[in-house]
Design an enzyme around this catalytic site. Structure first.
Site, PDB file in Angstrom:
ATOM      1  N   GLY A 164       0.773  -1.230   0.000  1.00 16.01           N
ATOM      2  CA  GLY A 164       0.000   0.000   0.000  1.00 16.01           C
ATOM      3  C   GLY A 164       0.802   1.276   0.000  1.00 16.01           C
ATOM      4  CB  THR A 165       3.856   2.354   0.275  1.00 13.01           C
ATOM      5  OG1 THR A 165       3.269   2.151   1.549  1.00 13.01           O
ATOM      6  CG2 THR A 165       4.745   3.577   0.360  1.00 13.01           C
ATOM      7  CB  SER A 166       3.109   4.889  -4.628  1.00 18.96           C
ATOM      8  OG  SER A 166       3.296   4.426  -5.932  1.00 18.96           O
TER       9      SER A 166
END
Ligand code: GLU
Length: 575
Positions: free
Chosen positions: A392-394
């Site tokens: 869940g990260t970018s």
């Protein structure tokens, strides 16, 4: 505005107004400024990178580009980040002057140390994620507004155009997105709005290659473009968030409109240090990202990694041992500095790290790894730590031709966050980054849940300056607690092993948090090194399929060169 800069040459420390740093510790700056022929954006999705590049072509700044990228990622990579989540932003101007903004999600006032307990016992992580209690007040819009007010060159509304176009006119589901819909169905399709967005009538995920539209987020983004970030924290959007978390089908939360209205993005002290004469700057608490990056690098500095090279088991043994020591300190000391005393400066103090480094035996793994006692440490207790694959990260980087750089990590925590959908976007589950069990050995942990507090993060947006003071590398990664490891490996790859940033990111990776288990990337040269690592005393070495996802832009000979993780769909795009 009071802003602190913490500068450490692993020894020298200063906390003061931006420029009031003692002469010896003053960061080198490139007096004439650094300019480039064209700017560049690197992001985990080419359409988001293109959104940023479009801003650069329109004369926008690195900050404009980074915000447009963050907004576009909300549309095309909703599993990883978005306006329902938070992030950390670091900017540097052409002379190396740095600012960091903390847009981390915040626990509602009502939250308390047993926020994630039921019937007198802590709930299992899988039961905590979906629903309301995991949701923190989102920070990305407040962060964007603060950054834009200082460094924006284009009108606010313009930054929303690419994201609105994608949401309204459609974007194509990639194979990777399809696999997320499959594996994270419990979150992505947790509420009917999520199911309707990305699933067919029979409940199967849309096929890769399908064109998707999101009218609800088109409307939300159009409102935010017209009315500004304030409209996120008040009015219909704030009411919708509160209604969604209060009446969540599972784990309803007592978040209020006041919790949302009182959210502020915060200026934080950048954490800067040197590694082999390169200046490295990143995000301090509430992120554990950069203290962990520095601790690993600082403990490794006495070893000649260049001579060993990336194919040597000994090099990875040393890196793993440095990690184990750094993660022990991370688990014990890191939390929201507005709530607990975090000895951030002590944790990266040169003498302290030298002393910790002496625990590393080049010939044998340490039998036992415990947290140290850095200068300024309070007696805090070790907290639990978990590591999962990238979800869940970018991370994204934007550099403009004027030499301004932004490195920004944005997150919703797990894939599709809490699964709650408001106005076409997913609400984060960032509060599960808190310690679920608030005490250990009779003492409260630094990262326990408290009302109004920000959960500890591992995100490590980072800037690296060459010995001449010029920007050399801007980078960051997704991947929970593996983030500092990916950043460290990329820095060692570039500085010690003279690799390009792209090759350094692609390089095999080891992950060794404080316990005895060491993870090596499956199917790589590291897996073949297992017997050699066993011989160095690492009895429990396990191969693991890694879904790392780092993005960077490096400067080579005055030119920008983009880098994206070959394990991902990421891309760097030039202005
Ligand atoms: N929420 C995590 C953090 O802030 C990152 C999660 C991820 O990278 O998947 O450290």
């Amino acid at each position: 505005m009071i802003r602190q800069t913490i500068t450490l040459r692993f020894a020298l420390i200063a906390a003061s107004l931006l420029v009031a740093v003692p002469a010896a510790a003053k960061p080198q700056t490139y007096e004439r400024g650094q300019i480039f022929e064209r700017g560049m954006v690197s992001a985990a999705d080419p359409r988001a990178a293109e959104a940023g590049a479009e801003m650069l072509r329109a004369g926008g700044s690195a900050t404009d580009a980074a915000i447009a990228t963050m907004l576009a990622l909300s549309v095309v990579e909703p599993q990883s980040s978005g306006i329902g989540g938070g992030g950390f932003y670091i900017s540097s101007d052409a002379r190396g002057r740095i600012e960091t903004i903390d847009g981390r999600e915040t626990a509602p006032k009502a939250a308390h140390p047993q926020w994630f307990w039921k019937d007198g016992a802590p709930m299992a992580m899988r039961d905590l994620v979906p629903g309301g209690t995991s949701v923190g007040v989102p920070g990305n819009l407040a962060l964007a507004a603060k950054a834009h007010a200082r460094h924006g060159r284009l009108p606010w509304a313009k930054l929303f155009q690419p994201a609105i176009r994608l949401a309204r006119d459609g974007w194509v589901a990639t194979p990777r997105f399809r696999s997320f819909l499959e594996f994270a169905k419990g979150s992505a399709a947790f509420v009917p709005e999520g199911l309707a967005l990305f699933y067919n009538a029979d409940g199967t995920p849309v096929a890769a290659g399908s064109t998707l539209r999101n009218p609800a987020i088109t409307q939300t983004l159009t409102m935010l473009a017209r009315k500004g970030a304030k409209s996120f924290y008040s009015g219909s959007n704030a009411k919708a968030i509160v209604a969604s978390v209060n009446s969540a089908p599972r784990n309803p939360s007592a978040m209020t409109l006041a919790d949302i209205a009182s959210y502020r993005a915060k200026d934080r002290a950048p954490l800067c240090g040197t590694y082999r004469a390169y200046r490295v700057c990143g995000m301090g608490p509430p992120s554990s990202g950069e203290t962990t990056v520095f601790a690993i690098l600082g403990q490794l500095e006495r070893f000649d990694l260049t001579a060993l090279g990336p194919e040597s088991p000994q090099a990875w043994h040393l890196i793993a041992e440095a990690m184990r020591l750094a993660y022990a300190d991370r688990a014990r000391y890191l939390g929201d500095p507005d709530f607990v005393t975090v000895p951030a400066i002590g944790l990266v103090d040169a003498d302290y790290l030298r002393q910790r480094s002496m625990l590393i035996d080049p010939a044998r793994t340490m039998a036992l790894v415990t947290a140290g006692t850095p200068p300024g440490a309070e007696k805090l207790v070790r907290a639990d730590m978990s590591a999962g694959p990238e979800n869940g990260t970018s991370h994204f980087v934007a550099i403009d031709k004027r030499g301004n750089a932004v490195t920004y990590t944005s997150t919703v925590e797990s894939a599709f966050g809490s699964g709650l959908v408001v106005g076409g976007y997913y609400l984060n589950n960032e509060l599960t980054d808190f310690d679920i069990v608030p005490e250990k050995d009779g003492r409260l942990t630094a990262n326990r849940v408290q009302g109004g507090k920000r959960p500890r993060s591992s995100m490590a947006p980072t800037l690296v300056y060459a010995p001449d003071g010029k920007l050399r590398l801007a980078l960051g990664a997704a991947g929970g607690t593996t983030i500092p490891v990916q950043v460290v490996k990329a820095i060692i790859g570039v500085i010690d092993w003279k690799l390009s940033a792209e090759d350094a990111i692609a390089l095999h990776t080891i992950y060794a948090p404080e316990g005895p288990t060491v993870w090596v990337e499956k199917g790589t040269a590291l897996e073949a090194m297992i017997p050699a690592l066993n011989a160095l005393g690492h009895a429990d070495v396990r191969p693991r399929q890694a879904s790392f996802k780092a993005n960077a832009v490096e400067v080579i000979g005055g030119k920008l060169v983009g880098a994206a993780d070959r394990r991902s769909e990421g891309r760097a795009i030039s202005e």
